[in-house]
Design a protein around this motif. Sequence first.
Motif, PDB file in Angstrom:
ATOM      1  N   GLY A 288       0.932  -1.092   0.138  1.00  0.00           N
ATOM      2  CA  GLY A 288      -0.131  -0.162  -0.144  1.00  0.00           C
ATOM      3  C   GLY A 288       0.864   1.395  -0.076  1.00  0.00           C
ATOM      4  N   GLY A 289      -0.139   2.583   0.364  1.00  0.00           N
ATOM      5  CA  GLY A 289       0.905   3.763   0.600  1.00  0.00           C
ATOM      6  C   GLY A 289       1.800   4.106   1.871  1.00  0.00           C
ATOM      7  N   ILE A 290       0.941   3.120   2.555  1.00  0.00           N
ATOM      8  CA  ILE A 290       2.132   3.619   4.495  1.00  0.00           C
ATOM      9  C   ILE A 290       1.271   2.191   4.700  1.00  0.00           C
ATOM     10  N   GLY A 291       3.514   2.023   5.544  1.00  0.00           N
ATOM     11  CA  GLY A 291       3.188   1.255   6.709  1.00  0.00           C
ATOM     12  C   GLY A 291       3.331  -0.489   5.378  1.00  0.00           C
ATOM     13  N   ASP A 292       3.366  -1.023   4.852  1.00  0.00           N
ATOM     14  CA  ASP A 292       3.595  -2.063   4.802  1.00  0.00           C
ATOM     15  C   ASP A 292       5.123  -2.541   3.666  1.00  0.00           C
ATOM     16  N   THR A 293       6.015  -1.402   3.388  1.00  0.00           N
ATOM     17  CA  THR A 293       6.833  -1.057   2.491  1.00  0.00           C
ATOM     18  C   THR A 293       8.118  -2.320   3.166  1.00  0.00           C
ATOM     19  N   ASP A 294       8.105  -2.589   4.169  1.00  0.00           N
ATOM     20  CA  ASP A 294       9.513  -3.413   4.962  1.00  0.00           C
ATOM     21  C   ASP A 294       8.928  -4.764   4.626  1.00  0.00           C
ATOM     22  N   TRP A 295       9.843  -5.487   4.487  1.00  0.00           N
ATOM     23  CA  TRP A 295       9.553  -7.099   5.018  1.00  0.00           C
ATOM     24  C   TRP A 295       8.610  -6.908   6.099  1.00  0.00           C
ATOM     25  N   LEU A 296       7.539  -7.666   5.674  1.00  0.00           N
ATOM     26  CA  LEU A 296       6.631  -8.084   7.324  1.00  0.00           C
ATOM     27  C   LEU A 296       7.025  -9.160   7.754  1.00  0.00           C
ATOM     28  N   PRO A 297       6.873  -9.294   8.817  1.00  0.00           N
ATOM     29  CA  PRO A 297       6.641 -10.846   9.379  1.00  0.00           C
ATOM     30  C   PRO A 297       6.250 -11.977   9.258  1.00  0.00           C
ATOM     31  N   VAL A 298       4.664 -11.505   8.792  1.00  0.00           N
ATOM     32  CA  VAL A 298       4.144 -13.144   8.071  1.00  0.00           C
ATOM     33  C   VAL A 298       4.659 -12.744   6.582  1.00  0.00           C
ATOM     34  N   PHE A 299       5.810 -12.891   5.386  1.00  0.00           N
ATOM     35  CA  PHE A 299       6.075 -13.095   4.895  1.00  0.00           C
ATOM     36  C   PHE A 299       6.779 -14.202   4.944  1.00  0.00           C
ATOM     37  N   ASP A 300       7.253 -14.256   6.862  1.00  0.00           N
ATOM     38  CA  ASP A 300       8.374 -15.336   6.654  1.00  0.00           C
ATOM     39  C   ASP A 300       7.347 -17.243   6.627  1.00  0.00           C
ATOM     40  N   GLU A 301       6.898 -16.626   6.878  1.00  0.00           N
ATOM     41  CA  GLU A 301       5.641 -17.649   7.595  1.00  0.00           C
ATOM     42  C   GLU A 301       5.181 -18.016   5.393  1.00  0.00           C
ATOM     43  N   TRP A 302       4.508 -16.715   5.245  1.00  0.00           N
ATOM     44  CA  TRP A 302       4.107 -16.987   3.793  1.00  0.00           C
ATOM     45  C   TRP A 302       5.880 -18.118   3.103  1.00  0.00           C
TER      46      TRP A 302
ATOM     47  N   VAL B  60       7.814 -16.046  -1.982  1.00  0.00           N
ATOM     48  CA  VAL B  60       7.415 -14.365  -1.784  1.00  0.00           C
ATOM     49  C   VAL B  60       8.608 -13.383  -2.271  1.00  0.00           C
ATOM     50  N   ILE B  61       7.931 -12.266  -3.427  1.00  0.00           N
ATOM     51  CA  ILE B  61       8.626 -11.365  -3.889  1.00  0.00           C
ATOM     52  C   ILE B  61       7.391 -10.218  -3.756  1.00  0.00           C
ATOM     53  N   GLN B  62       8.001  -9.238  -2.726  1.00  0.00           N
ATOM     54  CA  GLN B  62       7.851  -8.029  -2.611  1.00  0.00           C
ATOM     55  C   GLN B  62       8.272  -7.158  -3.592  1.00  0.00           C
ATOM     56  N   THR B  63       7.602  -6.158  -4.417  1.00  0.00           N
ATOM     57  CA  THR B  63       8.498  -4.796  -4.540  1.00  0.00           C
ATOM     58  C   THR B  63       8.293  -3.599  -4.242  1.00  0.00           C
ATOM     59  N   LEU B  64       8.902  -2.893  -4.292  1.00  0.00           N
ATOM     60  CA  LEU B  64       8.716  -1.689  -4.310  1.00  0.00           C
ATOM     61  C   LEU B  64       7.681  -0.863  -5.507  1.00  0.00           C
ATOM     62  N   HIS B  65       7.196   0.260  -5.239  1.00  0.00           N
ATOM     63  CA  HIS B  65       6.603   0.753  -6.379  1.00  0.00           C
ATOM     64  C   HIS B  65       7.466   1.756  -6.481  1.00  0.00           C
TER      65      HIS B  65
ATOM     66  N   MET C  63      -3.077  -5.790   6.784  1.00  0.00           N
ATOM     67  CA  MET C  63      -1.780  -6.005   7.360  1.00  0.00           C
ATOM     68  C   MET C  63      -1.207  -6.650   8.365  1.00  0.00           C
ATOM     69  N   LEU C  64      -1.400  -5.181   9.372  1.00  0.00           N
ATOM     70  CA  LEU C  64      -0.361  -4.692  10.261  1.00  0.00           C
ATOM     71  C   LEU C  64      -1.005  -5.487  11.315  1.00  0.00           C
ATOM     72  N   GLU C  65      -2.190  -5.222  11.596  1.00  0.00           N
ATOM     73  CA  GLU C  65      -3.074  -5.130  12.582  1.00  0.00           C
ATOM     74  C   GLU C  65      -3.543  -6.336  12.846  1.00  0.00           C
ATOM     75  N   ARG C  66      -3.619  -7.445  11.617  1.00  0.00           N
ATOM     76  CA  ARG C  66      -4.766  -8.721  11.737  1.00  0.00           C
ATOM     77  C   ARG C  66      -3.894  -9.513  10.556  1.00  0.00           C
ATOM     78  N   PRO C  67      -2.770  -9.376  10.515  1.00  0.00           N
ATOM     79  CA  PRO C  67      -2.168 -10.600   9.268  1.00  0.00           C
ATOM     80  C   PRO C  67      -2.497 -12.127   8.447  1.00  0.00           C
ATOM     81  N   GLU C  68      -2.658 -12.775  10.169  1.00  0.00           N
ATOM     82  CA  GLU C  68      -3.359 -13.810  10.252  1.00  0.00           C
ATOM     83  C   GLU C  68      -4.921 -14.513   9.252  1.00  0.00           C
ATOM     84  N   ALA C  69      -4.925 -12.899  10.019  1.00  0.00           N
ATOM     85  CA  ALA C  69      -6.463 -13.232   8.973  1.00  0.00           C
ATOM     86  C   ALA C  69      -6.330 -13.086   7.697  1.00  0.00           C
TER      87      ALA C  69
END
Length: 261
Positions: free
Chosen positions: A28-42, A48-53, A245-251
């Motif tokens: 998104g535009g704010i908050g999830d541009t870093d590698w999030l912990p949930v990506f390790d699980e994915w 998992v490929i996280q690109t930066l716009h 993605m930050l508050e309830r990533p498990e969902a």
Amino acid sequence: MTETIHIGGETVEFRRQGSGPPLLYLHGGIGDTDWLPVFDEWARHCTVIQTLHPGFGGSTGGEKLDGIEDLVFHYLDVIESLGLGTEPISIVGASFGGWIAAELAARYPAIVGRLVLVGPAGLWLDEHPPEELFGREPRDLAALLFHNLDHPIAAMMAQVSDIASLPEEIILQQFKAMEALARVAWNPYFHDPKLERLLARVQARTAIVWGAEDRFFPPLYGQRFAAAIPGASLHVVPDAGHLVMLERPEAVSTRLFAMLA
């Protein structure tokens, strides 16, 4: 883990981890541009490929954006350059990234096999227009985007009373990212008037995840997306605002793994 590729004279920064079928994450535009912990699980289930716009982090070219179509073509080039287009891929897109993902899946349905949209922008409801994002102070942004204001990132944003007090490097990165975001989402404001009718073209198995307490884009937008995309399922997440993605990533993980199984 950070890698770069070069497309059309511009740099694209991305991170990649895991093995197996590719999963492209569009932030998104704010908050999830870093590698999030949930990506390790994915990454235990797929690559998992996280690109930066363009305009975010080390990705260049944000100043050349002129609309959502530029990002659609940009990601077609990214998918081809990373060798991801041999089979339909899975995409998770959140907020602004969800808008891009929806446009990709609607305009090029053969490319996307599975699609998880997390509070995507892109539509417009006259009776419930999205709240204003640009020009807000960090503490106001936190109140708009988070349900739980005790979340560490929300608390950090709330403590910033003077942006000028932040390190210059951070200020410059934020301004560059916001400029790129505004070049696409300023006018029309966070939507594409054509998108709703294009969504009928989506062929991907689609799950839509929405924060029950989203104050930026109310959950009615999730219902609209679910009605427009053939076969899409809608999952409203309690105790979450816009930044699920930050508050309830498990969902999100639950929906993603159900689709990958």
